[in-house]
Design a protein around this motif. Sequence first.
Motif, short mmCIF file in Angstrom:
data_model
loop_
_atom_site.label_atom_id
_atom_site.label_comp_id
_atom_site.label_asym_id
_atom_site.label_seq_id
_atom_site.Cartn_x
_atom_site.Cartn_y
_atom_site.Cartn_z
N PRO A 13 8.13 -6.82 -16.13
CA PRO A 13 7.42 -7.69 -17.07
C PRO A 13 6.37 -8.54 -16.36
CG PRO A 13 9.55 -8.62 -16.53
CD PRO A 13 9.49 -7.29 -15.86
N MET A 14 5.44 -9.03 -17.16
CA MET A 14 4.38 -9.88 -16.61
C MET A 14 4.94 -11.13 -15.95
SD MET A 14 1.34 -9.45 -19.45
CE MET A 14 0.63 -10.99 -19.02
N SER A 15 6.04 -11.65 -16.45
CA SER A 15 6.60 -12.87 -15.87
C SER A 15 7.61 -12.51 -14.79
CB SER A 15 7.28 -13.71 -16.95
OG SER A 15 8.32 -12.97 -17.55
N GLY A 16 7.25 -12.72 -13.55
CA GLY A 16 8.16 -12.51 -12.43
C GLY A 16 8.34 -11.08 -11.99
N GLY A 17 7.57 -10.17 -12.51
CA GLY A 17 7.76 -8.76 -12.22
C GLY A 17 7.33 -8.32 -10.84
N VAL A 18 6.35 -8.99 -10.22
CA VAL A 18 5.83 -8.55 -8.93
C VAL A 18 6.87 -8.75 -7.83
CG1 VAL A 18 4.02 -8.87 -7.21
CG2 VAL A 18 3.43 -8.88 -9.64
#
Length: 141
Positions: A13-18
């Motif tokens: 997900p865009m939030s915390g995915g990296v």
Amino acid sequence: MSMRAVGWARTFPMSGGVREGRRWTEEHLAQLPWYESSPDTVDAIVLAVSELLTNAHLHARSDAQLVLTWDSRCVHVSVHDEAGHGGRPVRRPRSTGATSGRGIAIVDALADSWETHDQQHGKAITACFVPKVPGEQQPTP
């Protein structure tokens, strides 16, 4: 046991995915037979995953699907985004003051090869990494 081909897939997900994508990638690479003998390749793959996930989140403004496959020659890292416009990555001019815009240049420098595929919804960028195992002749990507 000889491993001919193996693969893993997950959506980040865009939030915390990296951050999670880097951890997940390293965890799966550790299962490959050359993991211990090729730390530079592992580092290159994890950095490329980080850059590609960041690009999907930042530029495509979408979650990102990450697929890792090992075919006994190359680790294929594929990141798919769902950008409505399906825009391809653009290499930006070098700038010492830029705080972003280096992702594709980094992937290009690290990977043995890479390409972009347009998808019905978005695009996928796939990079190939051939492990550099000391004492072994390297296959061509």
